[in-house]
Design an enzyme around this catalytic site. Sequence first.
Site, PDB file in Angstrom:
ATOM      1  N   HIS A 655       5.436  -4.578   7.107  1.00 41.40           N
ATOM      2  CA  HIS A 655       6.762  -4.634   7.487  1.00 41.40           C
ATOM      3  C   HIS A 655       7.358  -4.148   9.060  1.00 41.40           C
ATOM      4  CE1 HIS A 655       7.844  -0.376   6.050  1.00 41.40           C
ATOM      5  NE2 HIS A 655       8.753  -0.611   6.992  1.00 41.40           N
ATOM      6  N   ASP A 710       2.760  -4.537   1.337  1.00 40.27           N
ATOM      7  CA  ASP A 710       3.030  -4.388   2.565  1.00 40.27           C
ATOM      8  C   ASP A 710       1.966  -3.308   3.233  1.00 40.27           C
ATOM      9  OD1 ASP A 710       4.712  -3.395   4.654  1.00 40.27           O
ATOM     10  OD2 ASP A 710       5.844  -1.932   3.502  1.00 40.27           O
ATOM     11  N   GLY A 802      11.244   5.354   9.994  1.00 44.29           N
ATOM     12  CA  GLY A 802      10.476   5.878  11.167  1.00 44.29           C
ATOM     13  C   GLY A 802       8.896   6.545  10.479  1.00 44.29           C
ATOM     14  N   SER A 804       7.341   4.718   8.210  1.00 44.79           N
ATOM     15  CA  SER A 804       6.781   3.530   7.554  1.00 44.79           C
ATOM     16  C   SER A 804       5.426   3.406   8.219  1.00 44.79           C
ATOM     17  CB  SER A 804       7.325   2.469   7.691  1.00 44.79           C
ATOM     18  OG  SER A 804       8.495   2.453   6.949  1.00 44.79           O
TER      19      SER A 804
HETATM   20  N1  ARG Z   1      11.046   1.437   5.734  1.00 43.95           N
HETATM   21  C1  ARG Z   1      10.952   2.726   6.041  1.00 43.95           C
HETATM   22  C2  ARG Z   1      10.415   2.639   7.600  1.00 43.95           C
HETATM   23  O1  ARG Z   1      10.452   1.770   8.296  1.00 43.95           O
HETATM   24  C3  ARG Z   1      10.722   3.712   5.332  1.00 43.95           C
HETATM   25  C4  ARG Z   1      10.932   4.090   4.413  1.00 43.95           C
HETATM   26  C5  ARG Z   1      10.497   5.347   3.587  1.00 43.95           C
HETATM   27  N2  ARG Z   1      11.717   5.525   2.925  1.00 43.95           N
HETATM   28  C6  ARG Z   1      11.638   6.434   1.695  1.00 43.95           C
HETATM   29  N3  ARG Z   1      12.608   7.104   1.387  1.00 43.95           N
HETATM   30  N4  ARG Z   1      10.458   7.187   1.310  1.00 43.95           N
HETATM   31  O2  ARG Z   1      10.322   3.708   8.359  1.00 43.95           O
END
Ligand code: ARG
Length: 854
Positions: A655, A710, A802, A804
């Site tokens: 993603h 992902d 961040g 991710s």
């Molecule tokens: N999708 C998020 C990103 O782009 C990461 C999210 C992880 N969130 C969580 N609550 N563990 O950085």
Amino acid sequence: MARRPPPPGWSLPDSRASLKYSRAAQEMNGLEEGVEFLPTMNPKTVEKRGPKRWVVVTVVLIAIFLFSLLVGLLVWHFKYRNVPVQKVYNGHLRILNWNFLDAYEDSSSSQFAMLSKKVKSTVEEIYRSNENIGPYHKETEITAFSEGSVIAYYWSEFMVPKHKAEALDRAMANKQSLMQMLTLKSRNPALKVESVVAFPADPSIVQASRNNSCSFSLHAKEGEITSFTTPGFPNSPYPNNARCQWVLRADADSIISLTFKTFDVEPCSEGNDYIKVYNSLSPVEPHALVTLCGSYPPSYNLTFLSSKNVMLVTLVTNAEGRRPGFRAEFFQLPKIKSCGGTLKGTTGTFTTPFYPAHYPPNLDCTWDIEVPSNKNVKVRFNLFYVLEPGVPIATCTKDYVEVSNTKYCGERPRFVVASNTNRITVQFHSDQSYTDTGFSAEFLSYDSSDPCPGRFTCKTGRCIDKALRCDGWMDCSDASDERSCNCTKEQFRCSNGWCKSLMWVCDGVNDCGDNSDEEQCKCPDKNLKCRNGKCIPEDQKCNGKDDCGDGSDENDCVGAAKAVSCSEYTYKCRSNVCVSKKNPECDGTPDCADNSDEENCDCGIRSYSKQSRIVGGLDSEVGEWPWQVSLHVEGQGHICGASLVSNKWLVSAAHCFQDEMRIRYSDSKLWTAFLGLHDQSQRTHENIQKRKIERIITHPNFNDFTYDYDIAVLELQSPVTFSKVVRPICLPDPTHDFPSGKDLWVTGWGATSEGGSGATILQKAEIRIINQTQCNSLLANQMTPRMMCVGILTGGIDACQGDSGGPLASVETSSRMFLAGVVSWGDGCARRNKPGVYTRVTHLRDWIKQHSGV
Ligand code: ARG
């Protein structure tokens, strides 16, 4: 004495005759009895005397036995009982009627020689006057002097027969008697001496002060920092089999602050190299401040303080190992006159002296805290490290903090002590030896009628949200928020009375503490639960047959790994043979006949062997997560994390590389990878390796809506060089088991709170794998088999925006770390009952291999 009648068939004269020259016979018959000669005229009689020969043999045997016994006793006496053993003691004494001269710091000066001669003869005199010491004394040498008036340090060597060694130890340990001998018998009035003490010493360390090859003496210079290193540092490793010592001094009425700036010796283990720091010039255990081994990241606080103007650093090394050693700095500070004090107001903070450096030994501080008279006061210890090796926290016999008649010591999570008046006294005590970081605390005033306005008050004094009462989570450290609760419809009542969420029943985690939430879902007695839930008879485990149907009864067998039939949960060697061992890859034992489970194992090891304690947040140490990568986009800075899995390949989340309206994130040219990065504000540090991305491969099944699959692999334009801060993490085999309840680490520079901004220093958090079924119900059935829930259901700890693409790392046996997951998504961040979701690497392992070759 009763005389035994002669045996039948024996006649007394005969036997007497046969024993004619034996003393025993003479005694038996009385001395006056004459000797009767054999009737030589009758040879027949002589021949017939059978019993005579028998007796001769017996006597000879007894004689031989007695003789060898005697020899044995003599050998034991001379060879073993009297075998002299070497004993060495380190001691010091105080000379009252003498002034300290600077020249005493130089052991080659004539003044040193003169005074040490005097001290030596005094010490020898003390020894001579004690019968348990004097006869065994061989040699005494004065090693150093320090101020106060003059303190003399020495070692004494003894050769003592084994059976006298204990008496010598006792005599040397008895301070009173050593002193008494001195006052009673001293014919040496030139020196007035007191506090003579001696402690058993390690002869090899004494050796160091005898042979000057690795012995250094340094004096702090006013207003300056003096540094010193292990021999050869940093260009060559310190020597093997070495005994080194550094005598550190400061001016009278000063103390020393010593800091190890870099520290890298052999890992801690019996017989390995170590460094020991003493609050004395004598290397004796009662004055040891710290024993250090292993390696520490540069950001770790290794500052130690002395209580007087001297310190001793020793290095003991064994025959192996090539390590760089240390660089240390020291300087002098005025002695602290007092510590503690009176604190007034409604709130305030206080810490142990020099916090977060290790507090000095031999210190007592008292803080008298007073808040306005209409209020009560409580003290909150935010960080608390008062740990002394070997001291049980129940007794706190050495260093401690005392508040309201209770002593606290050891390492403790944040705690509160409340008073029901407007005053409270906090006392801190450190003894002679071993110091720690200390504490950082604050005091707060509160209303006696309502200590926690609008909130619930724990028995410990802590305030928590009312909603947390009886919710199945222990929010108060004494669990007072979960006592006397009535369980709701959504809760399960544990046998021990706790109320826990119904969702946690049969999730494989003992939530009740007494396992009552898991009992009912167990297989019947003498049965085994397969990973697919099936129950099979226990004796079918490890019988070489897949009785579960998923292989889980054959994948964790004791003893050498056996070849078994292959299934979803059995590890497959390159030869296509499957083995009966769980997670065999890179565990240090070859389990496949072709050794393929131990190939490509240069991964997952951190450069620093110390697991540091987190001080003031969740900052990582430099080099703690050497596989962590920061992915930047031109003009936007850090966007996502990634993990290094070889010198050319990264694993991240798909993603992160999805095109948006204005930005084509799928374009590899946009991205730069930073490896070895710790602080986002220092991206030019020499440790950092910066690489452009050659190729981004995202999983073709990635679903932008569900976040299924992902995952992405990224190829670097040129390979990186592995270093202390750049190293790959191990990729788990598809059969690798990461069980529910296991603790894992997530790291990243993402937001530190929901909707908040990113961190500059790499953050780390320890979180736990949550049962898939339970998680699926917590997250509205959004879970797919490629996802894994990991978090802390009470909330407060999680990855966030961040993070991710970054690693979720698992420590496996042999302390190697494996990439269990990739940060993917979450419902907000760190919310209660909303764990983070991670891409399950085991399910996509083959895809990674297929595209990266790793
Ligand atoms: N999708 C998020 C990103 O782009 C990461 C999210 C992880 N969130 C969580 N609550 N563990 O950085």
